[in-house]
Design a protein around this motif. Structure first.
Motif, PDB file in Angstrom:
ATOM      1  N   ARG A   1       0.809  -1.222   0.000  1.00 20.07           N
ATOM      2  CA  ARG A   1       0.000   0.000   0.000  1.00 20.07           C
ATOM      3  C   ARG A   1       0.844   1.274   0.000  1.00 20.07           C
ATOM      4  O   ARG A   1       0.434   2.297  -0.531  1.00 20.07           O
ATOM      5  CB  ARG A   1      -0.947  -0.007   1.213  1.00 20.07           C
ATOM      6  N   ASP A   2       2.023   1.217   0.657  1.00 16.20           N
ATOM      7  CA  ASP A   2       2.864   2.415   0.772  1.00 16.20           C
ATOM      8  C   ASP A   2       4.333   1.979   0.822  1.00 16.20           C
ATOM      9  O   ASP A   2       4.923   1.861   1.906  1.00 16.20           O
ATOM     10  CB  ASP A   2       2.484   3.193   2.033  1.00 16.20           C
ATOM     11  N   PRO A   3       4.946   1.737  -0.344  1.00 14.61           N
ATOM     12  CA  PRO A   3       6.313   1.200  -0.388  1.00 14.61           C
ATOM     13  C   PRO A   3       7.355   2.077   0.302  1.00 14.61           C
ATOM     14  O   PRO A   3       8.395   1.581   0.729  1.00 14.61           O
ATOM     15  CB  PRO A   3       6.607   1.088  -1.891  1.00 14.61           C
ATOM     16  N   GLU A   4       7.080   3.376   0.416  1.00 14.27           N
ATOM     17  CA  GLU A   4       8.056   4.300   1.014  1.00 14.27           C
ATOM     18  C   GLU A   4       7.761   4.611   2.477  1.00 14.27           C
ATOM     19  O   GLU A   4       8.380   5.504   3.045  1.00 14.27           O
ATOM     20  CB  GLU A   4       8.088   5.608   0.210  1.00 14.27           C
ATOM     21  N   ASN A   5       6.824   3.889   3.067  1.00 17.46           N
ATOM     22  CA  ASN A   5       6.488   4.135   4.467  1.00 17.46           C
ATOM     23  C   ASN A   5       7.696   3.805   5.345  1.00 17.46           C
ATOM     24  O   ASN A   5       8.196   2.670   5.339  1.00 17.46           O
ATOM     25  CB  ASN A   5       5.295   3.271   4.878  1.00 17.46           C
TER      26      ASN A   5
ATOM     27  N   GLN B   1      19.863   0.074   5.339  1.00 17.38           N
ATOM     28  CA  GLN B   1      18.475   0.505   5.169  1.00 17.38           C
ATOM     29  C   GLN B   1      18.077   1.510   6.252  1.00 17.38           C
ATOM     30  O   GLN B   1      17.429   2.524   5.963  1.00 17.38           O
ATOM     31  CB  GLN B   1      17.539  -0.709   5.209  1.00 17.38           C
ATOM     32  N   LEU B   2      18.484   1.254   7.477  1.00 17.13           N
ATOM     33  CA  LEU B   2      18.142   2.159   8.585  1.00 17.13           C
ATOM     34  C   LEU B   2      18.842   3.508   8.414  1.00 17.13           C
ATOM     35  O   LEU B   2      18.266   4.553   8.739  1.00 17.13           O
ATOM     36  CB  LEU B   2      18.536   1.516   9.913  1.00 17.13           C
TER      37      LEU B   2
ATOM     38  N   GLN C   1      18.195   9.299   7.250  1.00 17.53           N
ATOM     39  CA  GLN C   1      18.519  10.467   6.433  1.00 17.53           C
ATOM     40  C   GLN C   1      17.244  11.226   6.068  1.00 17.53           C
ATOM     41  O   GLN C   1      17.233  12.451   5.987  1.00 17.53           O
ATOM     42  CB  GLN C   1      19.245  10.022   5.156  1.00 17.53           C
ATOM     43  N   LYS C   2      16.152  10.481   5.884  1.00 21.84           N
ATOM     44  CA  LYS C   2      14.868  11.098   5.542  1.00 21.84           C
ATOM     45  C   LYS C   2      14.149  11.626   6.781  1.00 21.84           C
ATOM     46  O   LYS C   2      13.484  12.653   6.728  1.00 21.84           O
ATOM     47  CB  LYS C   2      13.981  10.081   4.815  1.00 21.84           C
ATOM     48  N   ASP C   3      14.264  10.902   7.890  1.00 21.03           N
ATOM     49  CA  ASP C   3      13.590  11.316   9.128  1.00 21.03           C
ATOM     50  C   ASP C   3      14.499  10.981  10.315  1.00 21.03           C
ATOM     51  O   ASP C   3      14.387   9.900  10.907  1.00 21.03           O
ATOM     52  CB  ASP C   3      12.242  10.600   9.269  1.00 21.03           C
ATOM     53  N   PRO C   4      15.415  11.897  10.685  1.00 17.72           N
ATOM     54  CA  PRO C   4      16.374  11.617  11.768  1.00 17.72           C
ATOM     55  C   PRO C   4      15.725  11.361  13.119  1.00 17.72           C
ATOM     56  O   PRO C   4      16.362  10.795  14.012  1.00 17.72           O
ATOM     57  CB  PRO C   4      17.224  12.898  11.819  1.00 17.72           C
ATOM     58  N   GLY C   5      14.471  11.785  13.297  1.00 18.08           N
ATOM     59  CA  GLY C   5      13.815  11.630  14.594  1.00 18.08           C
ATOM     60  C   GLY C   5      12.948  10.392  14.717  1.00 18.08           C
ATOM     61  O   GLY C   5      12.280  10.209  15.736  1.00 18.08           O
ATOM     62  N   LEU C   6      12.959   9.524  13.705  1.00 18.03           N
ATOM     63  CA  LEU C   6      12.101   8.332  13.757  1.00 18.03           C
ATOM     64  C   LEU C   6      12.603   7.388  14.846  1.00 18.03           C
ATOM     65  O   LEU C   6      13.657   6.763  14.724  1.00 18.03           O
ATOM     66  CB  LEU C   6      12.078   7.631  12.395  1.00 18.03           C
ATOM     67  N   GLN C   7      11.822   7.281  15.906  1.00 17.03           N
ATOM     68  CA  GLN C   7      12.258   6.581  17.117  1.00 17.03           C
ATOM     69  C   GLN C   7      12.625   5.129  16.864  1.00 17.03           C
ATOM     70  O   GLN C   7      13.695   4.660  17.269  1.00 17.03           O
ATOM     71  CB  GLN C   7      11.139   6.662  18.164  1.00 17.03           C
ATOM     72  N   SER C   8      11.748   4.382  16.212  1.00 18.36           N
ATOM     73  CA  SER C   8      11.973   2.945  16.025  1.00 18.36           C
ATOM     74  C   SER C   8      13.254   2.681  15.238  1.00 18.36           C
ATOM     75  O   SER C   8      14.040   1.784  15.576  1.00 18.36           O
ATOM     76  CB  SER C   8      10.773   2.307  15.319  1.00 18.36           C
ATOM     77  N   ALA C   9      13.493   3.482  14.198  1.00 19.81           N
ATOM     78  CA  ALA C   9      14.691   3.303  13.377  1.00 19.81           C
ATOM     79  C   ALA C   9      15.947   3.686  14.157  1.00 19.81           C
ATOM     80  O   ALA C   9      16.969   2.988  14.089  1.00 19.81           O
ATOM     81  CB  ALA C   9      14.578   4.135  12.106  1.00 19.81           C
TER      82      ALA C   9
ATOM     83  N   GLN D   1      16.893  15.050  19.719  1.00 22.79           N
ATOM     84  CA  GLN D   1      16.795  16.493  19.446  1.00 22.79           C
ATOM     85  C   GLN D   1      15.709  16.799  18.423  1.00 22.79           C
ATOM     86  O   GLN D   1      15.127  17.879  18.429  1.00 22.79           O
ATOM     87  CB  GLN D   1      18.142  17.017  18.934  1.00 22.79           C
ATOM     88  N   THR D   2      15.437  15.818  17.547  1.00 19.45           N
ATOM     89  CA  THR D   2      14.495  16.030  16.443  1.00 19.45           C
ATOM     90  C   THR D   2      13.078  15.603  16.792  1.00 19.45           C
ATOM     91  O   THR D   2      12.106  16.188  16.303  1.00 19.45           O
ATOM     92  CB  THR D   2      14.971  15.250  15.194  1.00 19.45           C
TER      93      THR D   2
END
Length: 327
Positions: free
Chosen positions: A142-146, A169-170, A175-183, A209-210
């Motif tokens: 449904r959302d390959p770039e999620n 991959q992580l 690089q796209k979302d530095p604040g993504l907690q799970s990653a 910080q992000t």
């Protein structure tokens, strides 16, 4: 006369249709209002009030996928895992295109797989992993770039032994979302395992910080500091977490435990006293403090302290039972 009757009948029909439209409009307005209030309470971490609002949504519309999605989030925050799981599954049944509940379900299945692996239940682990992969596949279709979906995919890669691919991959995700907690948490863990402690620290610092709600990242970073004997940094960070979340007893306990384990019992005692002062109506804080005193300073000190607390707080009946246990 017939024309009058027909006209009258038409008028009644139009009135009925109008009243139905008004009723439907009123329902939708009330549902939207409950939903927005519930989201606001959820953001404020007022989970009890949020639950009431989302249940109101479902009373108006029992087939509201969004209502079940947010009710699942509330139950997850309260660690009511079975209820959260049921709400997420119901949300997907009602709207198969929803991504968020699939992400949450995949995380639940991965957690189950980890628990079953620890119990050496290979069949159960494989089944849970298969269910997680099923949800991840649906997300990617449904959302390959999620980014959450890609992070879950990286988790599967780690379990399959493809650590290098997972790290790459992580890194792309962050690089796209530095604040993504799970990653950030997963990548820091992999860096740490590979001896890249400074890189692990950098990832967590940047993510904290992000991110708009950095507490989990800060606690994870504090654990990294403790592991690598950076005690001053760990203490400073745990105190920051407490100052931003004084109502969360677990953070006070984490700091007191850390201080006790690093041979600083006086500072640990002071932290537990401060925890009581921050919320003197929470009986759990007195109970934990009395247990600490009993272990560190002996039963009589704990008994005397608890007696004073009972005199000052006659409404906290739980303290009487703890006193009886200490006797």
């Amino acid at each position: 006369m017939q024309r009058i009757n027909r006209a009258f009948g038409t008028g009644v029909a139009l009135l009925l249709v109008a009243s139905l439209l008004i009723a439907c409009g009123g329902k939708e307005e009330r549902k939207a209002k409950y939903l927005e209030r519930g989201k606001a309470y959820l953001a404020e971490k007022n989970y009890e009030k949020a639950r009431i609002e989302f249940k109101n949504v479902l009373q108006i519309d029992p087939k509201s996928a969004e209502g079940f999605l947010y009710l699942g989030k509330v139950e997850e925050k309260n660690q009511n895992w079975s209820r959260a799981f049921g709400s997420y599954k119901k949300a997907i049944e009602l709207d198969t295109d929803l991504i968020e509940p699939r992400i949450s379900l995949a995380k639940v299945y991965l957690a189950q797989a980890g628990a079953l692996r620890a119990r050496e239940d290979k069949e159960g682990e494989a089944n849970a992993m298969g269910l997680a992969q099923e949800q991840i596949k649906e997300i990617q279709t449904r959302d390959p770039e999620n980014l959450e979906g890609l992070t879950l995919d990286a988790t599967i890669r780690v379990s399959d032994g493809d650590t290098d691919e997972a790290i790459e991959q992580l890194e792309r995700i962050l690089q796209k979302d530095p604040g993504l907690q799970s990653a950030a948490v997963l990548l820091a863990s992999l860096y740490d395992q590979n001896g890249r402690v400074d890189d692990a620290e950098t990832v967590l610092v940047k993510a904290a910080q992000t991110n708009t709600d950095p507490v989990t990242l800060q606690v994870t970073l504090a654990q990294l500091y403790v592991k690598h004997k950076k005690n001053n940094l760990a203490e400073e960070l745990l105190r920051t977490v407490i100052s931003n979340n004084p109502s969360e007893l677990s953070y006070w306990v984490s700091l007191a435990s850390f201080l006790a384990q690093t041979d600083q019992p006086d500072k640990a005692e002071k932290v537990l006293r401060e925890a009581i002062a921050a919320d003197p109506e929470d009986s759990q804080r007195y109970l934990l403090f009395s247990e600490f005193l009993a272990k560190r300073r002996g039963n009589q000190v704990a008994i005397d302290e608890l007696k004073r607390a009972i005199q000052q707080n006659p409404g906290l009946t739980d303290l009487e039972f703890t006193l009886a246990r200490l006797y």
